[in-house]
Design an enzyme around this catalytic site. Structure first.
Site, short mmCIF file in Angstrom:
data_model
loop_
_atom_site.label_atom_id
_atom_site.label_comp_id
_atom_site.label_asym_id
_atom_site.label_seq_id
_atom_site.Cartn_x
_atom_site.Cartn_y
_atom_site.Cartn_z
N GLY A 1 0.71 -1.10 0.05
CA GLY A 1 0.12 -0.07 -0.08
C GLY A 1 0.80 1.18 0.04
N GLN B 1 3.20 10.00 1.48
CA GLN B 1 4.44 9.25 1.57
C GLN B 1 5.33 9.50 0.59
OE1 GLN B 1 2.48 5.31 2.26
NE2 GLN B 1 4.09 4.78 3.56
N CYS C 1 5.32 -0.03 7.90
CA CYS C 1 5.34 1.11 7.06
C CYS C 1 6.65 1.56 6.27
CB CYS C 1 4.86 2.37 7.95
SG CYS C 1 4.55 3.77 7.20
N LEU C 2 6.50 1.58 4.92
CA LEU C 2 7.54 2.24 4.13
C LEU C 2 8.08 3.65 4.63
CD1 LEU C 2 6.27 1.32 0.78
CD2 LEU C 2 7.83 -0.05 2.21
N HIS D 1 -5.02 1.71 7.30
CA HIS D 1 -3.47 2.17 7.36
C HIS D 1 -3.10 3.30 6.51
CE1 HIS D 1 1.06 1.11 7.92
NE2 HIS D 1 1.07 2.24 6.87
N GLU D 2 -3.63 3.28 5.49
CA GLU D 2 -3.40 4.23 4.39
C GLU D 2 -4.30 5.15 4.57
OE1 GLU D 2 -1.02 3.69 2.73
OE2 GLU D 2 -0.69 1.27 2.81
N HIS E 1 -2.65 7.53 7.04
CA HIS E 1 -1.61 8.32 6.41
C HIS E 1 -2.24 9.81 5.87
CE1 HIS E 1 2.13 6.22 6.44
NE2 HIS E 1 1.61 5.25 5.99
#
Ligand code: GNR
Ligand code: NI
Length: 181
Positions: free
Chosen positions: A46, A51, A103-104, A145-146, A149
């Site tokens: 994702g 990000q 998480c990236l 999660h997204e 963000h």
């Protein structure tokens, strides 16, 4: 398509709220293509636009990245991307599930997070058409999660303050020293 740099904590943009997209035009589709390429390259399942430093309510997801074999025995990676513009969670289950999240933007840190096990999400698709989807399993976790963000919220906000402060300080210190974490 271009692979973009992924921001990591403590970048202040990761704590900002993204603004809704007015129309799903070619520029938004180009952004989503860059996001998808960046996500597959990372690799991740994702990615939210914030990000890569674009403060718009745009998300790409692909949880299908397990490898399977084609007829000749060669490995192929199925691609089943989802494009979510202006996603809104319209329903959350009372049932809770726990996934180990990563998480990236917080590389190499993983922790169990509790979230509603199932959700409904309303969004505009790649063509600007409104759609609604029921999600369960890993997909329900990744969508939450997204969407977090897009609101400046990170998965470490769902763990204990002690653990959160520890990981935040570690990344802040590494950045000050100019190290990659
Ligand atoms: O690649 C990712 N894996 C993942 C695993 C469990 C829960 C959430 C995620 S999302 C993450 C990519 C990312 O940082 N998206 O914002
Ligand atoms: Ni993330």
């Amino acid at each position: 398509m271009t692979i973009r740099d992924i921001l990591t904590i403590p970048d202040p943009l990761l704590r900002e709220r993204c603004v809704p997209v007015a129309a799903v035009d070619d520029a938004v589709r180009a952004l989503m293509d860059d996001m998808l390429e960046t996500m597959y390259d990372a690799p991740g399942i994702g990615l939210a636009a914030s990000q890569i430093g674009v403060m718009k309510r745009v998300v790409v997801i692909d949880t299908s990245s397990r490898k399977t074999e084609d007829g000749e025995g060669a490995e192929i990676e199925p691609r089943d991307p989802l494009f979510l513009v202006n996603p809104e969670i319209t329903w959350l289950s009372e049932d809770i599930s726990v996934y180990q999240e990563g998480c990236l933007s917080i590389p190499e840190y993983f922790e169990d997070v509790e979230r509603p096990a199932e959700i409904k999400v309303r969004f505009l698709d790649r063509n600007g058409k409104q759609d609604e989807m029921h999600c369960a399993g890993l997909l329900a976790t990744v969508v939450q999660h997204e969407v977090d963000h897009l609101n400046g919220v990170l998965f470490i906000d769902h763990i204990s303050k002690l653990k959160r402060d520890r990981v935040w300080k570690k990344f802040a210190k590494a950045k000050k020293r100019g190290e990659a974490v």
